[in-house]
Motif scaffolding. Sequence first.
Motif, PDB file in Angstrom:
ATOM      1  N   SER A 192       0.821  -1.202   0.000  1.00  0.00           N
ATOM      2  CA  SER A 192       0.000   0.000   0.000  1.00  0.00           C
ATOM      3  C   SER A 192       0.863   1.263   0.000  1.00  0.00           C
ATOM      4  N   GLU A 193       1.913   1.268   0.822  1.00  0.00           N
ATOM      5  CA  GLU A 193       2.792   2.435   0.897  1.00  0.00           C
ATOM      6  C   GLU A 193       3.585   2.599  -0.385  1.00  0.00           C
ATOM      7  N   THR A 194       4.018   1.490  -0.944  1.00  0.00           N
ATOM      8  CA  THR A 194       4.760   1.544  -2.206  1.00  0.00           C
ATOM      9  C   THR A 194       3.896   2.124  -3.315  1.00  0.00           C
ATOM     10  N   ASN A 195       2.641   1.704  -3.361  1.00  0.00           N
ATOM     11  CA  ASN A 195       1.719   2.216  -4.383  1.00  0.00           C
ATOM     12  C   ASN A 195       1.445   3.709  -4.188  1.00  0.00           C
ATOM     13  N   ARG A 196       1.349   4.139  -2.938  1.00  0.00           N
ATOM     14  CA  ARG A 196       1.167   5.575  -2.664  1.00  0.00           C
ATOM     15  C   ARG A 196       2.353   6.360  -3.198  1.00  0.00           C
ATOM     16  N   TYR A 197       3.542   5.850  -2.932  1.00  0.00           N
ATOM     17  CA  TYR A 197       4.766   6.517  -3.379  1.00  0.00           C
ATOM     18  C   TYR A 197       4.834   6.561  -4.903  1.00  0.00           C
ATOM     19  N   LYS A 198       4.512   5.448  -5.547  1.00  0.00           N
ATOM     20  CA  LYS A 198       4.535   5.426  -7.013  1.00  0.00           C
ATOM     21  C   LYS A 198       3.529   6.412  -7.591  1.00  0.00           C
ATOM     22  N   ASN A 199       2.386   6.529  -6.948  1.00  0.00           N
ATOM     23  CA  ASN A 199       1.370   7.474  -7.388  1.00  0.00           C
ATOM     24  C   ASN A 199       1.880   8.915  -7.290  1.00  0.00           C
ATOM     25  N   GLU A 200       2.596   9.223  -6.198  1.00  0.00           N
ATOM     26  CA  GLU A 200       3.158  10.564  -6.025  1.00  0.00           C
ATOM     27  C   GLU A 200       4.265  10.830  -7.045  1.00  0.00           C
ATOM     28  N   LEU A 201       5.055   9.820  -7.347  1.00  0.00           N
ATOM     29  CA  LEU A 201       6.089   9.957  -8.371  1.00  0.00           C
ATOM     30  C   LEU A 201       5.461  10.228  -9.739  1.00  0.00           C
ATOM     31  N   GLN A 202       4.362   9.538 -10.024  1.00  0.00           N
ATOM     32  CA  GLN A 202       3.683   9.737 -11.302  1.00  0.00           C
ATOM     33  C   GLN A 202       3.101  11.142 -11.399  1.00  0.00           C
ATOM     34  N   LYS A 203       2.574  11.646 -10.297  1.00  0.00           N
ATOM     35  CA  LYS A 203       2.057  13.019 -10.270  1.00  0.00           C
ATOM     36  C   LYS A 203       3.182  14.005 -10.588  1.00  0.00           C
ATOM     37  N   LEU A 204       4.348  13.749 -10.000  1.00  0.00           N
ATOM     38  CA  LEU A 204       5.491  14.608 -10.243  1.00  0.00           C
ATOM     39  C   LEU A 204       5.919  14.539 -11.707  1.00  0.00           C
ATOM     40  N   LYS A 205       5.928  13.344 -12.256  1.00  0.00           N
ATOM     41  CA  LYS A 205       6.293  13.167 -13.663  1.00  0.00           C
ATOM     42  C   LYS A 205       5.329  13.927 -14.570  1.00  0.00           C
ATOM     43  N   ASN A 206       4.038  13.824 -14.303  1.00  0.00           N
ATOM     44  CA  ASN A 206       3.040  14.525 -15.110  1.00  0.00           C
ATOM     45  C   ASN A 206       3.207  16.037 -15.008  1.00  0.00           C
ATOM     46  N   PHE A 207       3.497  16.501 -13.796  1.00  0.00           N
ATOM     47  CA  PHE A 207       3.678  17.932 -13.567  1.00  0.00           C
ATOM     48  C   PHE A 207       4.857  18.458 -14.390  1.00  0.00           C
ATOM     49  N   LEU A 208       5.973  17.756 -14.327  1.00  0.00           N
ATOM     50  CA  LEU A 208       7.160  18.184 -15.057  1.00  0.00           C
ATOM     51  C   LEU A 208       6.931  18.149 -16.559  1.00  0.00           C
ATOM     52  N   PHE A 209       6.243  17.121 -17.029  1.00  0.00           N
ATOM     53  CA  PHE A 209       5.968  16.993 -18.458  1.00  0.00           C
ATOM     54  C   PHE A 209       5.136  18.166 -18.957  1.00  0.00           C
ATOM     55  N   ASP A 210       4.158  18.575 -18.160  1.00  0.00           N
ATOM     56  CA  ASP A 210       3.289  19.699 -18.544  1.00  0.00           C
ATOM     57  C   ASP A 210       4.054  21.017 -18.594  1.00  0.00           C
ATOM     58  N   LYS A 211       5.123  21.126 -17.784  1.00  0.00           N
ATOM     59  CA  LYS A 211       5.836  22.399 -17.693  1.00  0.00           C
ATOM     60  C   LYS A 211       6.914  22.595 -18.758  1.00  0.00           C
ATOM     61  N   ILE A 212       7.277  21.550 -19.465  1.00  0.00           N
ATOM     62  CA  ILE A 212       8.335  21.671 -20.469  1.00  0.00           C
ATOM     63  C   ILE A 212       7.983  22.694 -21.542  1.00  0.00           C
ATOM     64  N   ASN A 213       6.771  22.617 -22.074  1.00  0.00           N
ATOM     65  CA  ASN A 213       6.354  23.568 -23.106  1.00  0.00           C
ATOM     66  C   ASN A 213       5.995  24.926 -22.515  1.00  0.00           C
ATOM     67  N   GLN A 214       5.522  24.912 -21.282  1.00  0.00           N
ATOM     68  CA  GLN A 214       5.123  26.164 -20.636  1.00  0.00           C
ATOM     69  C   GLN A 214       6.322  27.042 -20.291  1.00  0.00           C
ATOM     70  N   TYR A 215       7.463  26.398 -19.987  1.00  0.00           N
ATOM     71  CA  TYR A 215       8.656  27.145 -19.621  1.00  0.00           C
ATOM     72  C   TYR A 215       9.832  26.718 -20.507  1.00  0.00           C
ATOM     73  N   PRO A 216       9.849  27.132 -21.775  1.00  0.00           N
ATOM     74  CA  PRO A 216      10.917  26.717 -22.698  1.00  0.00           C
ATOM     75  C   PRO A 216      12.301  27.176 -22.251  1.00  0.00           C
ATOM     76  N   GLU A 217      12.369  28.282 -21.467  1.00  0.00           N
ATOM     77  CA  GLU A 217      13.673  28.788 -21.020  1.00  0.00           C
ATOM     78  C   GLU A 217      14.398  27.793 -20.130  1.00  0.00           C
ATOM     79  N   ILE A 218      13.651  26.986 -19.414  1.00  0.00           N
ATOM     80  CA  ILE A 218      14.281  26.025 -18.497  1.00  0.00           C
ATOM     81  C   ILE A 218      13.874  24.593 -18.840  1.00  0.00           C
TER      82      ILE A 218
END
Length: 239
Positions: A142-168
């Motif tokens: 259960s804890e491992t799945n929670r952690y993986k879910n949080e990692l996936q949220k982070l991955k999605n967040f970063l992916f969305d920001k690549i085009n939004q912030y081309p400078e970085i």
Amino acid sequence: MQNEQLPTEDLKKFGIINEDLSFSKKLNENDIQKFLNGYTIVADNDKNRATFQLVENNTKLKVIFLERDKNLSEILENSKKEIQYSETFSKYDLNDEKNAAQLNWSKTAFIYDKENEKITEFDFIKNRTELTAIIADKKDISETNRYKNELQKLKNFLFDKINQYPEIAKEISKDLNIVSKEIDTVNSISPDEKQISKGENSEVHLNVNDKDLYEDANQIRDEKEEQDEEIEKPRGFRR
């Protein structure tokens, strides 16, 4: 180190030094030396977080104000029951010069060490190896799945920001790759249900991480921040 060039007025304003130019008693000698050598002071109070760093050969104080998604007191209390995940955001998307994107954001985990009654905050990027090891050591699906879910949220967040912030985008891509590899690592070490049924547990010993006072700025980060302004970034994107 040219301490006489320190931005004393700004340091006084935030309580880092006193009127007689001595450093706050909230900072020990080791904290002070780290600060003078480029480390960042981090202070929390409820949902507010502030970071303080000396830049430009210690002649300028860089201050970043952030807001956490939850009250720190709530996070600390709930972490005694289970691992707490938290995010902090800046109110600003541009740096002071307004000429480059500066995505001030971070994701962290708060883990309680029951034996020593201490709570430690782990950054998903900087402390990823230790954080993943602690999660794996718990051997809890259960804890491992929670952690993986949080990692996936982070991955999605970063992916969305690549085009939004081309400078970085380059820096964001580096962190995106780090998170993707961490997800693969977690998948490769996910606990087997049969092993968990045996009740195997490991004690986790964490370092002391005292609760901070926002006004006094009394916590020194373990990670040294880059002083090159061209690549200055928040915790999530700094090396």
